[in-house]
Design a protein around this motif. Structure first.
Motif, PDB file in Angstrom:
ATOM      1  N   PRO A 143       0.829  -1.203   0.000  1.00 12.79           N
ATOM      2  CA  PRO A 143       0.000   0.000   0.000  1.00 12.79           C
ATOM      3  C   PRO A 143       0.866   1.257   0.000  1.00 12.79           C
ATOM      4  O   PRO A 143       2.074   1.192   0.246  1.00 12.79           O
ATOM      5  N   TYR A 144       0.250   2.376  -0.310  1.00 13.89           N
ATOM      6  CA  TYR A 144       0.898   3.693  -0.323  1.00 13.89           C
ATOM      7  C   TYR A 144       1.821   3.909  -1.515  1.00 13.89           C
ATOM      8  O   TYR A 144       2.488   4.938  -1.592  1.00 13.89           O
ATOM      9  N   PHE A 145       1.891   2.943  -2.438  1.00 15.44           N
ATOM     10  CA  PHE A 145       2.681   3.128  -3.655  1.00 15.44           C
ATOM     11  C   PHE A 145       1.760   3.048  -4.859  1.00 15.44           C
ATOM     12  O   PHE A 145       0.926   2.153  -4.959  1.00 15.44           O
ATOM     13  N   THR A 146       1.929   3.970  -5.793  1.00 13.47           N
ATOM     14  CA  THR A 146       1.064   4.023  -6.965  1.00 13.47           C
ATOM     15  C   THR A 146       1.563   3.080  -8.057  1.00 13.47           C
ATOM     16  O   THR A 146       2.680   2.551  -8.005  1.00 13.47           O
ATOM     17  N   THR A 147       0.725   2.905  -9.092  1.00 11.62           N
ATOM     18  CA  THR A 147       1.161   2.103 -10.233  1.00 11.62           C
ATOM     19  C   THR A 147       2.235   2.835 -11.045  1.00 11.62           C
ATOM     20  O   THR A 147       2.982   2.195 -11.785  1.00 11.62           O
ATOM     21  N   ASP A 148       2.324   4.166 -10.929  1.00  8.80           N
ATOM     22  CA  ASP A 148       3.450   4.887 -11.541  1.00  8.80           C
ATOM     23  C   ASP A 148       4.766   4.412 -10.936  1.00  8.80           C
ATOM     24  O   ASP A 148       5.741   4.136 -11.647  1.00  8.80           O
ATOM     25  N   THR A 149       4.796   4.331  -9.618  1.00 10.52           N
ATOM     26  CA  THR A 149       5.998   3.865  -8.943  1.00 10.52           C
ATOM     27  C   THR A 149       6.271   2.402  -9.285  1.00 10.52           C
ATOM     28  O   THR A 149       7.423   2.008  -9.518  1.00 10.52           O
ATOM     29  N   ALA A 150       5.217   1.591  -9.335  1.00 15.03           N
ATOM     30  CA  ALA A 150       5.378   0.178  -9.699  1.00 15.03           C
ATOM     31  C   ALA A 150       5.970   0.047 -11.095  1.00 15.03           C
ATOM     32  O   ALA A 150       6.865  -0.781 -11.330  1.00 15.03           O
ATOM     33  N   ALA A 151       5.480   0.847 -12.034  1.00 18.35           N
ATOM     34  CA  ALA A 151       5.990   0.786 -13.404  1.00 18.35           C
ATOM     35  C   ALA A 151       7.467   1.158 -13.459  1.00 18.35           C
ATOM     36  O   ALA A 151       8.260   0.520 -14.172  1.00 18.35           O
ATOM     37  N   THR A 152       7.854   2.171 -12.698  1.00 13.62           N
ATOM     38  CA  THR A 152       9.252   2.600 -12.701  1.00 13.62           C
ATOM     39  C   THR A 152      10.141   1.564 -12.031  1.00 13.62           C
ATOM     40  O   THR A 152      11.253   1.279 -12.499  1.00 13.62           O
ATOM     41  N   LEU A 153       9.651   0.985 -10.951  1.00 10.59           N
ATOM     42  CA  LEU A 153      10.396  -0.064 -10.268  1.00 10.59           C
ATOM     43  C   LEU A 153      10.609  -1.267 -11.186  1.00 10.59           C
ATOM     44  O   LEU A 153      11.736  -1.750 -11.365  1.00 10.59           O
ATOM     45  N   ILE A 207       9.126   9.683 -10.348  1.00 15.86           N
ATOM     46  CA  ILE A 207      10.073  10.576 -11.019  1.00 15.86           C
ATOM     47  C   ILE A 207      11.453  10.475 -10.373  1.00 15.86           C
ATOM     48  O   ILE A 207      12.483  10.393 -11.059  1.00 15.86           O
ATOM     49  N   ALA A 208      11.495  10.470  -9.044  1.00 14.69           N
ATOM     50  CA  ALA A 208      12.784  10.383  -8.340  1.00 14.69           C
ATOM     51  C   ALA A 208      13.479   9.061  -8.641  1.00 14.69           C
ATOM     52  O   ALA A 208      14.709   9.025  -8.841  1.00 14.69           O
ATOM     53  N   LEU A 209      12.726   7.973  -8.692  1.00 14.46           N
ATOM     54  CA  LEU A 209      13.315   6.661  -8.988  1.00 14.46           C
ATOM     55  C   LEU A 209      13.850   6.620 -10.416  1.00 14.46           C
ATOM     56  O   LEU A 209      14.924   6.063 -10.670  1.00 14.46           O
ATOM     57  N   ALA A 210      13.117   7.211 -11.353  1.00 16.73           N
ATOM     58  CA  ALA A 210      13.593   7.281 -12.734  1.00 16.73           C
ATOM     59  C   ALA A 210      14.854   8.136 -12.826  1.00 16.73           C
ATOM     60  O   ALA A 210      15.824   7.775 -13.500  1.00 16.73           O
ATOM     61  N   ARG A 211      14.846   9.260 -12.136  1.00 18.54           N
ATOM     62  CA  ARG A 211      16.020  10.150 -12.147  1.00 18.54           C
ATOM     63  C   ARG A 211      17.248   9.456 -11.577  1.00 18.54           C
ATOM     64  O   ARG A 211      18.343   9.541 -12.157  1.00 18.54           O
TER      65      ARG A 211
END
Length: 245
Positions: A143-153, A207-211
Motif C-alpha cells: 500500500p501507499y505506492f502508486t502504479t506509476d511507482t510500480a511501473a518505474t520499479l 520521477i525520483a526513482l527514474a532520475r
C-alpha cells in the motif's frame, strides 16, 4: 531519439504505462472491450517489430485506493482493493493480446496462482527474452505506492531502456491543455523540473526513482493511432522526460 524507418526502433525493451481510465473508452466506469482491443493492437504493432514489452496498467477505472481512503475507508484496505483492480485490467489486456496471437504473461505482486504468476524477476526476464509481453499487476504489492511507482520499479528491474507513458494528450504541458487554450507543451523536460513545477507526469516517487537510475520517460498520446509504434521509430509528437536524448 534518432530518426528511423518504421522497421527499426530506438529501443529493444520498454515499459508501457497506461492508466486504468484508458481502458474505459467513453464510459464512465469499467472496461470497454473495443478500447481494450484497440490498445492491444497498438501493443502488437510494436511487438511485431521485435521490441520486448512490459506493461503496467492502473486500476482507476474500477477502484482507486486514494479515492476510497478519502471517503473514509482505511487506506491500506483501499490500496489493496486498487491492486486487485489492476489484476482485472491486466487479465483483460492479456485476453485481448492473446486473441491477436501475442503470447502474454500476467505477473502479480500479490500471489493468486490460479490467475497470474507470482513476481520472480529472473522468470519475468526470461519471458521477455522469449518475446512474451509481461503485464505486471497488483502494483508493488504494498500500500501507499502508486502504479506509476510500480511501473518505474519494474522497468528498472527488467532493464527497460525507457518508460512510455500513454495519456490522453500528446506530451507534458505546463498546465492542463483541456482546460487552458494557452497551455504550452514541452519537447523535453528534466526530472528536477517535473518535480519543481509539479507537472503531473508521474508521482514524485516515480520521477525520483527514474532520475536516480537515468531512466527516460516518454509521454505520448495513446489516442493517436499508430502513435506508440511511430515514436519508437523516431517520429510523432511526445515529451522526453530526462537528462537529454
Amino acid at each position: 531519439m534518432s530518426e528511423g524507418s518504421t522497421e527499426k526502433t530506438a529501443f529493444k525493451r520498454v515499459m508501457l504505462k497506461i492508466s486504468g481510465e484508458a481502458l474505459m473508452g467513453d464510459q464512465g466506469f469499467g472496461l470497454h472491450p473495443p478500447t481494450v482491443e484497440r490498445i492491444a493492437r497498438e501493443v502488437k504493432s510494436v511487438h511485431d517489430q521485435g521490441v520486448e514489452i512490459c506493461m503496467v496498467i492502473g486500476g482507476g477505472n474500477i477502484f482507486r485506493g486514494l479515492a476510497g481512503s478519502a471517503q473514509g475507508m482505511e487506506r491500506t484496505t483501499a490500496d489493496y482493493m486498487g491492486m486487485l483492480a489492476t489484476v482485472m485490467n491486466a487479465l483483460a489486456m492479456q485476453s485481448a493480446l492473446e486473441g491477436l496471437g501475442v503470447f502474454t504473461r500476467v505477473i502479480s505482486a500479490i500471489r493468486m496462482d490460479e490467475v497470474a504468476e507470482p513476481y520472480i524477476r529472473r522468470r519475468a526476464v526470461r519471458h521477455l527474452e522469449k518475446k512474451r509481453v509481461c503485464i505486471f499487476a497488483a502494483g508493488t504489492g504494498n500500500p501507499y505506492f502508486t502504479t506509476d511507482t510500480a511501473a518505474t520499479l519494474r522497468a528498472n528491474e527488467m532493464a527497460c531502456e525507457a518508460i512510455f507513458k500513454g495519456t490522453k494528450v500528446d506530451g507534458v504541458y505546463d498546465k492542463d491543455p483541456v482546460k487552458h487554450d494557452d497551455a504550452v507543451r514541452y519537447d523535453t523536460v528534466s526530472y528536477d523540473d517535473c518535480l519543481a513545477k509539479n507537472l503531473k507526469v508521474m508521482d514524485a516517487s516515480a520521477i525520483a526513482l527514474a532520475r536516480d537510475n537515468n531512466l527516460p520517460i516518454i509521454v505520448f498520446s495513446l489516442d493517436e493511432p499508430g502513435g506508440f509504434r511511430g515514436i519508437l521509430a523516431g517520429s510523432g509528437t511526445f515529451t522526453w522526460v530526462g537528462e537529454g536524448k
